[in-house]
Design an enzyme around this catalytic site. Structure first.
Site, short mmCIF file in Angstrom:
data_model
loop_
_atom_site.label_atom_id
_atom_site.label_comp_id
_atom_site.label_asym_id
_atom_site.label_seq_id
_atom_site.Cartn_x
_atom_site.Cartn_y
_atom_site.Cartn_z
N ASN A 24 -32.55 -50.90 -1.60
CA ASN A 24 -31.01 -51.62 -1.30
C ASN A 24 -30.10 -50.89 -0.35
OD1 ASN A 24 -28.65 -51.48 -2.14
ND2 ASN A 24 -28.64 -52.98 -4.21
N ASP A 54 -27.16 -50.78 0.25
CA ASP A 54 -25.55 -51.52 0.21
C ASP A 54 -25.15 -49.58 0.62
OD1 ASP A 54 -25.75 -53.26 -1.32
OD2 ASP A 54 -25.69 -52.79 -2.57
N HIS A 55 -25.08 -47.94 0.47
CA HIS A 55 -24.30 -47.11 -0.02
C HIS A 55 -24.47 -47.06 1.51
CE1 HIS A 55 -23.41 -48.01 -4.01
NE2 HIS A 55 -24.64 -47.80 -4.06
N ARG A 61 -14.96 -44.19 6.36
CA ARG A 61 -14.00 -43.98 7.15
C ARG A 61 -13.83 -45.45 8.52
NH1 ARG A 61 -14.25 -38.07 10.55
NH2 ARG A 61 -14.07 -37.38 9.11
N HIS A 76 -25.70 -56.48 -1.32
CA HIS A 76 -24.92 -57.25 -2.71
C HIS A 76 -24.03 -57.48 -1.94
CE1 HIS A 76 -22.98 -56.80 -6.70
NE2 HIS A 76 -22.90 -58.40 -6.09
N ARG A 90 -20.53 -57.83 -1.67
CA ARG A 90 -19.56 -58.28 -3.57
C ARG A 90 -18.32 -58.60 -2.56
NH1 ARG A 90 -20.98 -53.79 -7.01
NH2 ARG A 90 -18.98 -54.37 -8.17
N ARG A 142 -16.64 -53.91 0.13
CA ARG A 142 -16.30 -53.11 -0.58
C ARG A 142 -18.28 -51.95 0.45
NH1 ARG A 142 -18.26 -50.84 -6.82
NH2 ARG A 142 -16.11 -52.46 -7.27
N GLU A 145 -28.33 -59.83 -2.54
CA GLU A 145 -27.84 -59.75 -3.94
C GLU A 145 -26.13 -60.53 -4.45
OE1 GLU A 145 -27.41 -55.88 -6.31
OE2 GLU A 145 -29.33 -55.67 -6.09
N THR A 163 -19.95 -49.63 -10.28
CA THR A 163 -21.41 -50.31 -9.95
C THR A 163 -22.26 -51.22 -10.87
OG1 THR A 163 -23.95 -50.52 -9.51
CG2 THR A 163 -23.25 -48.71 -11.22
N THR A 164 -23.13 -52.55 -10.85
CA THR A 164 -23.57 -53.56 -11.51
C THR A 164 -23.42 -52.80 -12.64
OG1 THR A 164 -24.18 -54.79 -9.94
CG2 THR A 164 -24.58 -55.38 -11.88
N GLU A 200 -34.85 -60.25 -12.70
CA GLU A 200 -34.73 -59.02 -12.30
C GLU A 200 -34.55 -58.50 -13.48
OE1 GLU A 200 -33.42 -57.22 -8.82
OE2 GLU A 200 -32.56 -55.54 -10.03
N HIS A 227 -32.10 -50.77 -11.45
CA HIS A 227 -31.16 -50.27 -11.61
C HIS A 227 -30.94 -48.93 -12.37
CE1 HIS A 227 -26.59 -49.79 -12.28
NE2 HIS A 227 -26.32 -50.73 -11.79
N GLY A 228 -30.29 -48.40 -12.00
CA GLY A 228 -30.48 -46.63 -12.11
C GLY A 228 -31.33 -46.30 -11.93
N GLY A 255 -32.11 -48.12 -5.04
CA GLY A 255 -31.04 -48.71 -3.94
C GLY A 255 -30.38 -47.02 -4.12
N1 PXP Z 1 -30.97 -53.96 -8.92
C1 PXP Z 1 -29.52 -55.05 -8.91
C2 PXP Z 1 -30.07 -56.90 -9.35
C3 PXP Z 1 -28.54 -54.30 -8.30
O1 PXP Z 1 -26.94 -54.61 -7.94
C4 PXP Z 1 -28.81 -52.72 -8.10
C5 PXP Z 1 -27.56 -52.36 -7.74
O2 PXP Z 1 -26.53 -52.98 -5.99
C6 PXP Z 1 -29.63 -52.36 -8.00
C7 PXP Z 1 -31.07 -52.97 -8.18
C8 PXP Z 1 -30.12 -50.95 -7.33
O3 PXP Z 1 -29.13 -50.22 -8.49
P1 PXP Z 1 -29.33 -48.04 -7.50
O4 PXP Z 1 -28.43 -48.77 -7.06
O5 PXP Z 1 -28.78 -48.17 -9.02
O6 PXP Z 1 -30.90 -47.90 -7.26
#
Ligand code: PXP
Length: 236
Positions: A7, A9-10, A18, A43, A45, A49, A70, A100-101, A151, A191-192, A213
Site C-alpha cells: 500500500n 498511500d503514505h 507540501r 485508497h 479516500r 487526503r 481500496e 486510518t481505517t 480481506e 492492517h497494522g 503499507g
Molecule cells: N488493508 C486495508 C483494507 C487498509 O485499509 C489498509 C490501510 O489503508 C491496509 C490494508 C494497510 O494497512 P497499514 O497501512 O496499517 O499497513
C-alpha cells in the site's frame, strides 16, 4: 509463500505535506513492482487526503502486477472506479475524521448497499474484495454479497495490549480463515502489520495475500536516509 500487496498511500501523504509533486506514488509503485510486490494498493479516500484521482490514472498505466483500489461505497468513488477499472477493488468503511481505517466493513448490516456496489464493480470487470472483521457473521454476509474474496482486518491483533489479547485475536483470525475457506472464499488480510508482528499472521495457512503499507513506508525512510544524504552531500 504469502503474497505481499504494498500500500503506497503514505508516499502520497508525504507529498501532501507540501502539496507538491514529490514523492510520486507512481515511482513508488514501479519500485515496489521491481521489489516483487504482488500488487499495488491505494485508497482513494473521499477527502482525497493522500491519493488523488490523477494518481489513479497514472497508476492504471504503470502497474503491471495488480492494482488494488481500496474504496468506500460512496457513489462518486464507485463511479471513478468504474471509469478507471483497477484490477481489483476492496470495499472498506470510511469515516472522515479517522486517521486510518478503523475496522472492517459492516457487510451484515448493509448487505443491500454492498451487494449493489459489488454488482456494479463486477459488471465493469473488476474483481471485488470486502475488508471485514474476522467474524462468522461478516463472512456469511460477504458470501451473500456476491464476492469471491475477502480481506480480514488484522488491526485488533496488531493493536493488542498484551500477549493474551494478541493470542485471542490470532485465534479469531485463524478460525475466520478456516471458515471462509469452507465457503470457498479467497482470503487476504491486512492492517497494522509490521516487521515485528507479521510472521505470526503469515504463518496462518490459507491466507493468500497480506496488504501492508504504513510500516513499509516508515522503514523505507530509515533505510533510505543514508543514501539520500550522500546524494545531497555529493552535490555540495
Ligand atoms: N488493508 C486495508 C483494507 C487498509 O485499509 C489498509 C490501510 O489503508 C491496509 C490494508 C494497510 O494497512 P497499514 O497501512 O496499517 O499497513
Amino acid at each position: 509463500m504469502v503474497k505481499l500487496g504494498v500500500n503506497i498511500d503514505h508516499v502520497a501523504s508525504v507529498r501532501e505535506l507540501r502539496k507538491g509533486a514529490f514523492p510520486e506514488p507512481a515511482i513508488a509503485a514501479l519500485i515496489a513492482q521491481e521489489a516483487k510486490a504482488a500488487s499495488i494498493v491505494v485508497h482513494l479516500r473521499e477527502d482525497r487526503r493522500h491519493i488523488k484521482d490523477a494518481d489513479l490514472y497514472i497508476l492504471k498505466q504503470v502497474v503491471k502486477t495488480k492494482l488494488n483500489l481500496e474504496m468506500s461505497t460512496a457513489p462518486e468513488i464507485v463511479g471513478i472506479a468504474c471509469k478507471i477499472r483497477p484490477d481489483q477493488a476492496t470495499l472498506v468503511p470510511e469515516k472522515r475524521k479517522e486517521l486510518t481505517t478503523e475496522g472492517g466493513l459492516n457487510v451484515a448490516a448493509n448487505l443491500k448497499l454492498v451487494r449493489d456496489t459489488v454488482n456494479k464493480l463486477k459488471k465493469n470487470g473488476i474483481i471485488v474484495s470486502l475488508f471485514i472483521d474476522p467474524e462468522k457473521k461478516q463472512i456469511d454476509a460477504a458470501r451473500k454479497s456476491g464476492v469471491n474474496m475477502i480481506e480480514l482486518h488484522t488491526g485488533r491483533f496488531a493493536n493488542a495490549k498484551n500477549d493474551l489479547e494478541q493470542e485471542k485475536c490470532l485465534k479469531e483470525i485463524s478460525d475466520a480463515v478456516k471458515y471462509a475457506k469452507k465457503l470457498k472464499l479467497a482470503v487476504n488480510a491486512g492492517h497494522g502489520l509490521d516487521y515485528n508482528n507479521v510472521s505470526r499472521i503469515a504463518r496462518i495457512k490459507g491466507i493468500e495475500e497480506l496488504n501492508i503499507g504504513y510500516s513499509i513506508i516508515c522503514r523505507s525512510v530509515i533505510v533510505g536516509l543514508k543514501q539520500a544524504i550522500k546524494e545531497m552531500r555529493d552535490l555540495l
